[in-house]
Design a protein around this motif. Sequence first.
Motif, PDB file in Angstrom:
ATOM      1  N   UNK A 275       0.987  -1.113  -0.280  1.00 42.75           N
ATOM      2  CA  UNK A 275       0.054  -0.032  -0.129  1.00 42.75           C
ATOM      3  C   UNK A 275       0.890   1.364  -0.060  1.00 42.75           C
ATOM      4  N   UNK A 276       1.887   1.077   0.856  1.00 42.07           N
ATOM      5  CA  UNK A 276       2.581   2.717   1.019  1.00 42.07           C
ATOM      6  C   UNK A 276       4.020   2.522   0.132  1.00 42.07           C
ATOM      7  N   UNK A 277       4.689   1.504  -0.205  1.00 41.74           N
ATOM      8  CA  UNK A 277       5.908   1.558  -0.967  1.00 41.74           C
ATOM      9  C   UNK A 277       5.945   0.806  -2.271  1.00 41.74           C
ATOM     10  N   UNK A 278       4.526   0.589  -2.871  1.00 51.53           N
ATOM     11  CA  UNK A 278       4.698   0.096  -3.881  1.00 51.53           C
ATOM     12  C   UNK A 278       5.639  -1.293  -4.432  1.00 51.53           C
ATOM     13  N   UNK A 279       5.620  -2.074  -3.182  1.00 55.49           N
ATOM     14  CA  UNK A 279       6.808  -3.106  -3.107  1.00 55.49           C
ATOM     15  C   UNK A 279       5.816  -4.379  -2.721  1.00 55.49           C
ATOM     16  N   UNK A 280       5.984  -5.659  -3.478  1.00 50.98           N
ATOM     17  CA  UNK A 280       5.313  -6.833  -3.111  1.00 50.98           C
ATOM     18  C   UNK A 280       5.730  -7.385  -1.701  1.00 50.98           C
ATOM     19  N   UNK A 281       6.833  -7.099  -1.101  1.00 51.73           N
ATOM     20  CA  UNK A 281       7.026  -7.815   0.199  1.00 51.73           C
ATOM     21  C   UNK A 281       7.455  -6.846   1.278  1.00 51.73           C
ATOM     22  N   UNK A 282       6.683  -7.288   2.372  1.00 50.31           N
ATOM     23  CA  UNK A 282       7.373  -6.457   3.714  1.00 50.31           C
ATOM     24  C   UNK A 282       8.681  -7.372   3.987  1.00 50.31           C
ATOM     25  N   UNK A 283       8.912  -7.227   5.446  1.00 54.39           N
ATOM     26  CA  UNK A 283      10.205  -7.835   5.639  1.00 54.39           C
ATOM     27  C   UNK A 283       9.830  -8.584   7.226  1.00 54.39           C
ATOM     28  N   UNK A 284       9.886  -9.878   7.040  1.00 54.32           N
ATOM     29  CA  UNK A 284      10.042 -10.669   8.122  1.00 54.32           C
ATOM     30  C   UNK A 284      11.387 -11.121   8.253  1.00 54.32           C
ATOM     31  N   UNK A 285      12.155 -11.319   9.215  1.00 57.18           N
ATOM     32  CA  UNK A 285      13.599 -11.691   9.154  1.00 57.18           C
ATOM     33  C   UNK A 285      13.720 -12.383  10.390  1.00 57.18           C
ATOM     34  N   UNK A 286      14.942 -13.220  10.661  1.00 55.05           N
ATOM     35  CA  UNK A 286      15.364 -13.908  11.700  1.00 55.05           C
ATOM     36  C   UNK A 286      16.827 -14.045  11.490  1.00 55.05           C
ATOM     37  N   UNK A 287      17.485 -14.135  12.857  1.00 53.90           N
ATOM     38  CA  UNK A 287      18.955 -14.299  12.972  1.00 53.90           C
ATOM     39  C   UNK A 287      19.494 -15.794  13.601  1.00 53.90           C
ATOM     40  N   UNK A 288      20.456 -16.214  13.005  1.00 51.39           N
ATOM     41  CA  UNK A 288      21.276 -16.984  13.995  1.00 51.39           C
ATOM     42  C   UNK A 288      22.545 -16.523  14.148  1.00 51.39           C
ATOM     43  N   UNK A 289      22.865 -16.295  15.530  1.00 51.11           N
ATOM     44  CA  UNK A 289      24.272 -15.483  15.591  1.00 51.11           C
ATOM     45  C   UNK A 289      25.373 -16.158  15.582  1.00 51.11           C
ATOM     46  N   UNK A 290      26.202 -15.571  14.911  1.00 47.64           N
ATOM     47  CA  UNK A 290      27.472 -16.270  14.524  1.00 47.64           C
ATOM     48  C   UNK A 290      28.893 -16.076  15.639  1.00 47.64           C
ATOM     49  N   UNK A 291      28.565 -15.086  16.141  1.00 49.74           N
ATOM     50  CA  UNK A 291      29.732 -14.430  16.932  1.00 49.74           C
ATOM     51  C   UNK A 291      29.016 -13.230  17.665  1.00 49.74           C
ATOM     52  N   UNK A 292      29.588 -13.182  18.947  1.00 49.50           N
ATOM     53  CA  UNK A 292      29.129 -11.841  19.631  1.00 49.50           C
ATOM     54  C   UNK A 292      30.017 -11.727  20.814  1.00 49.50           C
ATOM     55  N   UNK A 293      30.661 -10.486  20.906  1.00 52.26           N
ATOM     56  CA  UNK A 293      31.578 -10.194  22.387  1.00 52.26           C
ATOM     57  C   UNK A 293      30.587 -10.647  23.489  1.00 52.26           C
ATOM     58  N   UNK A 294      31.487 -10.626  24.597  1.00 52.56           N
ATOM     59  CA  UNK A 294      30.968 -11.184  25.737  1.00 52.56           C
ATOM     60  C   UNK A 294      30.219  -9.924  26.311  1.00 52.56           C
TER      61      UNK A 294
END
Length: 332
Positions: free
Chosen positions: A109-128
């Motif tokens: 409706x607002x961006x003339x784009x077929x797709x919204x953005x559902x996402x997910x993350x698998x964390x590869x590395x993170x500082x303590x």
Amino acid sequence: MDATARDLIVLEPVIHNNIWGGRRLASEFGYAIPDGPVGECWAISAHPHGDCTVKEGPGCGQTLSELWESRRDLFGDAEGDRFPLLVKIIDAEADVSIQVHPDDDYAKAHEDDPSGKRECWYILDAAPGTTVILGQRAKSADEFRSLMERGAWDELLNEIPLHAGDFFQIDPGTVHAVKAGTMLLETQQSSDITYRLYDYDRRDANGNLRELHVEKSLDVIDFSMEPPEKGLEADEELARAIEPTGATSLAGAESAAGVVCLERNEDYTVSLVQVLGLLTLPMDDPFWCVSVVEGEGSIAGRRVRKGEHLIVPGYVDSVRIEGTMRLVISHI
Ligand code: ZN
């Protein structure tokens, strides 16, 4: 039939510079990256902002969007104008802006784009001690606006711990931000629509602030969502799922494998797979996006190592995988 190396669609990633990025996409994943801060490797993508080229396999030399148009049989005759998934590796050396994404209806409706953005993350590395912003506490747009105008971000935003091996599902309408020191694999709908709420008042190389999109953000935030307390401990679940497969590896030792389904929703299914020896997986999906996130081995007889990504077409019956490696596999 078992997949062979000739069936695999191997892609050349598209690299993006981002002001919050670092250099680890080269140092840890071996990608050829330009100078400066680099935040994102679009590893499997047919989005117009980063359309990967096939470097081996069916349609070699074409872009993934061209292959999607001309060879829909490779993708289980799936429907849609755009290859539906986008897989990225992200290196956040600095904090990423606080953001939210629309769903399909709002994007149309607002961006003339077929797709919204559902996402997910698998964390590869993170500082303590790394955290992530996931969810917010206001119950209405008015409440959100008044806390934001007071700069009460700590009160407004839900900040929770993040560790390597965690998994986070982020539905449209969820306020979120990755913090400095995080590397992750993101599986998402093929969309590049981001509404920025706050960018820590950072300036780019030309001294400019990045644009914010507060009104659209307030339109799409899901104020009914309860902010989560932690992510899914995906690596722990995978360790519990590992069982002997009964097959014998080339080295003569019995092989083992674990498969954990991390998320299944209307847009994608994402699994984490540990291979220890030989594993044969049946193919019952339109296609698979496969990312090697750790180790090395072979997929359908082709050597692969950490940082490689490919698509397995849906017409094969099964895929032989061998080695010591961890994979993230997604499909629609
Ligand atoms: Zn996002």
